[in-house]
Design an enzyme around this catalytic site. Structure first.
Site, mmCIF file in Angstrom:
data_model
loop_
_atom_site.group_PDB
_atom_site.id
_atom_site.type_symbol
_atom_site.label_atom_id
_atom_site.label_comp_id
_atom_site.label_asym_id
_atom_site.label_seq_id
_atom_site.Cartn_x
_atom_site.Cartn_y
_atom_site.Cartn_z
ATOM 1 N N THR A 170 -3.357 -4.148 -6.644
ATOM 2 C CA THR A 170 -2.342 -4.999 -7.262
ATOM 3 C C THR A 170 -1.311 -5.466 -6.241
ATOM 4 O OG1 THR A 170 -0.870 -3.156 -7.817
ATOM 5 C CG2 THR A 170 -2.565 -3.741 -9.439
ATOM 6 N N HIS A 214 0.526 3.595 15.442
ATOM 7 C CA HIS A 214 1.713 2.961 14.876
ATOM 8 C C HIS A 214 1.465 2.439 13.454
ATOM 9 C CE1 HIS A 214 4.823 2.950 17.944
ATOM 10 N NE2 HIS A 214 5.524 2.096 17.221
ATOM 11 N N TYR A 240 12.805 5.554 21.727
ATOM 12 C CA TYR A 240 11.563 6.039 22.331
ATOM 13 C C TYR A 240 11.815 7.201 23.284
ATOM 14 C CZ TYR A 240 8.669 2.327 20.406
ATOM 15 O OH TYR A 240 7.974 1.514 19.536
ATOM 16 N N SER A 289 -1.175 1.649 19.400
ATOM 17 C CA SER A 289 -1.192 0.523 18.463
ATOM 18 C C SER A 289 -2.432 0.584 17.584
ATOM 19 C CB SER A 289 -1.195 -0.804 19.222
ATOM 20 O OG SER A 289 -1.398 -1.888 18.322
ATOM 21 N N ASP A 302 1.878 -0.787 -9.867
ATOM 22 C CA ASP A 302 2.257 -1.416 -8.601
ATOM 23 C C ASP A 302 2.143 -0.478 -7.398
ATOM 24 O OD1 ASP A 302 4.516 0.195 -8.763
ATOM 25 O OD2 ASP A 302 5.923 -1.445 -9.137
ATOM 26 N N HIS A 352 3.317 -4.219 -2.446
ATOM 27 C CA HIS A 352 1.866 -4.060 -2.433
ATOM 28 C C HIS A 352 1.495 -2.627 -2.797
ATOM 29 C CE1 HIS A 352 -2.265 -4.223 -0.274
ATOM 30 N NE2 HIS A 352 -2.370 -4.560 -1.538
ATOM 31 N N ASP A 391 -0.883 0.762 -6.757
ATOM 32 C CA ASP A 391 -2.311 0.688 -6.442
ATOM 33 C C ASP A 391 -2.603 -0.388 -5.408
ATOM 34 O OD1 ASP A 391 -3.978 2.562 -8.212
ATOM 35 O OD2 ASP A 391 -2.588 1.689 -9.653
#
Length: 682
Positions: free
Chosen positions: A625, A239, A492, A292, A620, A71, A622
């Site tokens: 797209t 996150h 963590y 989160s 690819d 993506h 962007d």
């Protein structure tokens, strides 16, 4: 206790002008406002996108989550700051990655030494990650992080190392006289506390520092030459889990979107400006261990019910605040550049009474995960459905421990954790997670950056900020930025009180209840050395595991085109015309993207016809797209390319181009290009 102020961050900026470092001040006094730019500054960017097909993704530990396209591309963004008087320099790198693995850190430093000698070393280079959970894994040399990836992935490892080094090289090459401005403010609608029971176990005085249960502080460094901004580096904890564990497209998640959007809006086109981008925007983490971005505290939920929209909106909120701060009142940094680093064996640190919180000495433990780890974080990435945070599962612990040696001493040391998987060298010979880990301090005039190799919670970060501020005589703890995911990764970092609740974060705190006090102690020792102007010799280093990586997954054996077609042929053509806002879709006969990662390139182009020439308008990297790869047979595959036409796209004639690579019967990989019929955008 410091007096309350309506705008404490502005108060901190004003007070920071009077920051002193005790006796060290005599050796390196803070100058008055400089008549000329106080620093040399440089910024660079590079592609670090790994394998876009068939590779396990890092973060959620889901065997079924395997890359199937892109993506947005992943990038490393680097900033170099140098004091021209002393030649002291620091490097800050933010990578669109789940974490900075120790092997990556080691290899980056090796290559920097080959290129730059002793200028950039482990002492003054800080590598950190955005913590996206939407990137390919396999770039660690430690077993724990490669189990669901099915081994070490050399191509993805090389892409990350090459890109980070390239970004630093470009930042180094672009150094010129400039300045750095620090702005701070609050952003309260881009995070929620996902571990409320653990947070509430902390003392009331600490909870009062975060009345909403979040750390809203955003700090922005703006890099400027003359009147021209050349870059910005934002620090904010949330996150990288806006994209869920069902997503299989590579994405920088909310921070990657924010960085791309800022750069894009000021005219950066990554394929055109790779060598010398006019502006570099990076969005780093601070202490997001319990923060989160899913505001409804369910995966993919909040602000909307769509993970792509949530990624965009949480990224956009960080972007808007960062741009507002960058363009508003700020403190221009001046003063010495300094740095300290030490490696510590976190499996055996003796914590002195001054740092333990109960006035007694304590010991950290060989690493282990608890049964709470297997529950996952229900708010971001659930694990086993029959395991719940904060509720021991003795039968599961016994079952998972069966293949391993778990001593009574380890159980007692890790208590109240119910051990599920021991990770240390005593159980496996070679530890499954790093044990010898770096802690680091960087100083930019009145600003201190503390790098930690894990995920601190906001209260863990608060304790570190307050301790270091007190040691160095800073008037406000907000002048200390605690940056996680720095230079290595080992789980963590929770407070002892949070650890005792054994939520997911506590179950994932590798070295036991005294992990945070140990890090606090070692960082404070660095701060004391910095204050005294004394060196911190490196007497311990992590082992080199570069020859331990095993890939149990076969590579590409053969690509064949769809029946009756050649590679690059269009299998599904676009419609003749579209309106702005509609999505164009084209399907090509393709080969595996693992044949060539096309780092620094693209698997697709959207082109517009301008004066009889086709001009690229999107690729690819962007947001508009998507490139999806899908296996359609034993050796055949397709590439589905979509372009959602952005608002304001000029009308005209367009086409979609696919660049790919295929492996033949002879084992040779050959590039191909496919081009769709043109279509009209009204």
């Amino acid at each position: 206790m410091m007096p309350r102020h309506r705008h404490p961050w502005r108060h901190a900026l004003a007070l920071s002008l009077s920051w002193t470092l005790g006796s060290a001040q005599a050796a390196s006094p803070l100058p008055a406002a400089p008549a000329s730019p106080p620093y040399l500054v440089g910024a660079g960017i590079s592609d670090i996108t790994g394998e876009a097909a068939d590779i396990g993704m890092f973060g959620y530990a889901q065997l079924s989550q395997r890359t199937s396209g892109i993506h947005q591309r992943l990038r490393a963004r680097a900033f170099v700051v140098e004091d021209p008087r002393t030649r002291q320099a620091v490097v800050l790198v933010v990578a669109d990655a789940g974490a900075i693995m120790q092997g990556v850190h080691q290899e980056v430093l090796r290559r920097l030494q080959q290129r730059h000698g002793s200028r950039y070393t482990e002492r003054n280079v800080l590598l950190t990650a955005t913590h996206t959970h939407a990137g390919p894994g396999g770039y660690s040399h430690h077993t724990l992080y490669n189990i669901t990836i099915l081994g070490h992935k050399p191509a993805t490892f090389e892409a990350m190392v090459d890109g980070i080094v390239e970004a630093i090289d470009r930042a180094h090459g672009s150094r010129a006289p400039g300045s750095i401005r620090l702005s701070q403010g609050e952003l309260s609608n881009a995070s929620r506390n996902r571990a409320a029971p653990a947070f509430d176990a902390n003392p009331a005085a600490e909870r009062q520092a975060f009345p909403q249960g979040i750390d809203p502080l955003m700090s922005v460094l703006t890099f400027r030459r003359g009147t021209q901004d050349i870059g910005a580096l934002s620090f904010f904890p949330t996150h990288g889990t806006s994209m869920t564990n069902t997503n299989t497209l590579i994405s920088g998640d909310n921070k990657g979107y924010a960085a791309w959007r800022w750069e894009h809006e000021v005219g950066v086109r990554h394929l055109d400006h790779a060598q010398a981008p006019p502006f570099v925007a990076a969005f780093a983490q601070t202490t997001p261990g319990d923060m989160s971005p899913n505001l409804d505290l369910r995966p993919g939920q909040g602000p909307t019910a769509n993970e792509f929209d949530n990624t965009r909106l949480i990224g956009e909120r960080q972007l808007i605040k960062a741009r507002q701060l960058s363009g508003g009142p700020a403190l221009e940094l001046s003063g010495p550049i300094d740095h300290r680093l030490r490696y510590i064996d976190m499996s055996r640190v003796t914590v002195q009474p001054a740092y333990s919180g109960d006035g007694q000495p304590h010991q950290t433990c060989p690493a282990a995960l608890g049964t709470a780890f297997t529950a996952g974080s229900p708010e971001d990435g659930p694990g086993l459905s029959f395991v719940h945070e904060g509720q021991p599962s003795p039968w599961l612990g016994r079952l998972l421990r069966m293949p391993f040696r778990v001593s009574d001493a380890l159980r007692q040391c890790q208590a109240p954790k119910d051990i599920a998987i021991p990770l240390g060298g005593d159980a496996h010979g070679t530890p499954w997670t790093p044990e010898v880990l770096p802690v680091q301090l960087l100083r930019l005039g009145p600003l201190l950056i503390a790098g930690l190799p894990g995920e601190p919670t906001i209260t863990a970060g608060l304790r570190i900020r307050r301790q270091l501020a007190a040691t160095l005589g800073l008037p406000d703890p907000r002048q200390v930025l605690v940056v996680g995911y720095a230079n290595a990764y080992a789980g963590y970092i929770t407070t002892p009180q949070e650890y005792d609740t054994q939520n997911y974060e506590g179950g994932s705190t590798h070295f036991g209840r005294w992990t945070l006090p140990a890090y606090l102690q070692e960082l404070d020792r660095l701060a004391q050395a910095m204050k005294a102007g004394s060196n911190t010799p490196i007497t311990l280093r992590p082992r080199d595991l570069s020859d331990h990586g095993t890939d149990v997954q076969p590579g590409v054996v053969l690509d064949t085109p769809a029946m009756g077609h050649a590679f690059g042929d269009v299998l599904e053509a676009p419609m003749p015309s579209y309106q702005a806002g509609q999505t164009v879709r084209v399907v090509f006969s393709s080969g595996s993207p693992r044949n060539d990662l096309r780092r620094g390139g693209s698997f697709l182009e959207v082109q517009r016809l301008e004066r009889e020439h086709w001009v690229r308008v999107a690729d690819d990297g962007d947001w508009s797209t998507t490139y999806r790869w899908e296996r359609s047979g034993l050796s055949t595959s397709t590439a589905s390319i979509e372009w959602t036409t952005p608002a304001g796209t000029p009308s005209g004639r367009y086409r979609i181009v696919h660049h790919g690579d295929a492996k033949g019967w002879d084992g040779q990989v050959k590039a191909f290009t496919g081009t769709s019929p043109s279509f009209h955008l009204r």
